[in-house]
Write a protein that holds these residues in place. Structure first.
Motif, PDB file in Angstrom:
ATOM      1  N   ALA A  10      66.561  43.423  28.059  1.00  0.00           N
ATOM      2  CA  ALA A  10      66.184  44.718  27.477  1.00  0.00           C
ATOM      3  C   ALA A  10      66.183  45.730  28.618  1.00  0.00           C
ATOM      4  O   ALA A  10      65.568  45.487  29.659  1.00  0.00           O
ATOM      5  CB  ALA A  10      64.806  44.649  26.830  1.00  0.00           C
ATOM      6  N   PRO A  11      66.857  46.862  28.459  1.00  0.00           N
ATOM      7  CA  PRO A  11      66.944  47.834  29.546  1.00  0.00           C
ATOM      8  C   PRO A  11      65.619  48.468  29.942  1.00  0.00           C
ATOM      9  O   PRO A  11      65.434  48.863  31.082  1.00  0.00           O
ATOM     10  CB  PRO A  11      67.903  48.899  29.025  1.00  0.00           C
ATOM     11  CG  PRO A  11      68.456  48.402  27.755  1.00  0.00           C
ATOM     12  CD  PRO A  11      67.658  47.225  27.310  1.00  0.00           C
ATOM     13  N   ASP A  12      64.670  48.560  29.005  1.00  0.00           N
ATOM     14  CA  ASP A  12      63.406  49.228  29.293  1.00  0.00           C
ATOM     15  C   ASP A  12      62.289  48.528  28.531  1.00  0.00           C
ATOM     16  O   ASP A  12      62.535  47.848  27.528  1.00  0.00           O
ATOM     17  CB  ASP A  12      63.478  50.697  28.872  1.00  0.00           C
ATOM     18  CG  ASP A  12      62.479  51.587  29.594  1.00  0.00           C
ATOM     19  OD1 ASP A  12      61.591  51.069  30.303  1.00  0.00           O
ATOM     20  OD2 ASP A  12      62.584  52.814  29.442  1.00  0.00           O
ATOM     21  N   SER A  13      61.079  48.710  28.986  1.00  0.00           N
ATOM     22  CA  SER A  13      59.918  48.134  28.317  1.00  0.00           C
ATOM     23  C   SER A  13      59.859  48.615  26.873  1.00  0.00           C
ATOM     24  O   SER A  13      59.977  49.802  26.603  1.00  0.00           O
ATOM     25  CB  SER A  13      58.640  48.544  29.056  1.00  0.00           C
ATOM     26  OG  SER A  13      57.516  47.963  28.452  1.00  0.00           O
ATOM     27  N   GLY A  14      59.739  47.676  25.948  1.00  0.00           N
ATOM     28  CA  GLY A  14      59.653  48.017  24.538  1.00  0.00           C
ATOM     29  C   GLY A  14      60.988  48.105  23.832  1.00  0.00           C
ATOM     30  O   GLY A  14      61.037  48.103  22.602  1.00  0.00           O
ATOM     31  N   ASP A  15      62.094  48.184  24.586  1.00  0.00           N
ATOM     32  CA  ASP A  15      63.418  48.195  23.959  1.00  0.00           C
ATOM     33  C   ASP A  15      63.688  46.846  23.314  1.00  0.00           C
ATOM     34  O   ASP A  15      63.212  45.807  23.804  1.00  0.00           O
ATOM     35  CB  ASP A  15      64.512  48.468  24.995  1.00  0.00           C
ATOM     36  CG  ASP A  15      64.604  49.918  25.406  1.00  0.00           C
ATOM     37  OD1 ASP A  15      63.888  50.757  24.825  1.00  0.00           O
ATOM     38  OD2 ASP A  15      65.407  50.202  26.324  1.00  0.00           O
TER      39      ASP A  15
END
Length: 154
Positions: A10-15
């Motif tokens: 996942a590229p970012d937290s929460g993605d």
């Protein structure tokens, strides 16, 4: 010896976690393209959480047990773990080195499920179903490529 069943980043937290066929594991960083490699993960943003690690793994058998024992179906990508394994006793790899594909890892600590994971998964009971079988946090010691169906040696 076990195998890699799936790989997620996942590229970012929460993605949302994205399935990939292969990924570069980079020593001291994690999986190229993942939030922790980019220092954008949950553990990178909160000082009061335990030290972050580069990669998370979970056993396919743990998800099958959650479905069987707790009647809770959690899809692999919903666990927020990077590598889905088969035939690997992850709880026994804390403090040990092991190889995944061409890369070498060291197991750091168990990766117990949290409310954040459950909220993103939107699966009621996911934390309870995965407690003590939520996987392993590991660091990349030697870089290499990992692909679906790669061997895991421990």
């Amino acid at each position: 010896m076990g195998t890699v069943e799936a790989i997620f980043v996942a590229p970012d937290s929460g993605d949302p976690m994205e399935s990939v066929e292969s990924v570069d594991a980079v020593a001291g960083k994690g999986l190229r393209g993942d939030r922790y490699y980019r220092e954008q993960g949950l553990y990178d943003r909160h000082e009061d959480l335990p030290e972050g690690t580069g990669v998370t793994l979970i056993e396919k058998e743990a998800l099958e047990a959650a479905r069987r024992d707790e009647a809770t179906t959690v899809q692999p990508q919903q666990t927020r773990r990077n590598i889905l394994t088969r035939d690997v006793p992850l709880n026994h790899l804390v403090g040990r080195e092991f190889t995944v594909g061409e890369a070498t890892f060291t197991g750091v600590r168990l990766c117990e499920p949290c409310d954040y994971m459950e909220s993103l998964a939107d699966v009621e009971g996911a934390v309870e179903a995965l407690t003590h079988r939520g996987g392993l946090n590991a660091n990349v010691v030697d870089s290499g490529t990992i692909a679906v169906n790669s061997s895991i040696e421990f």
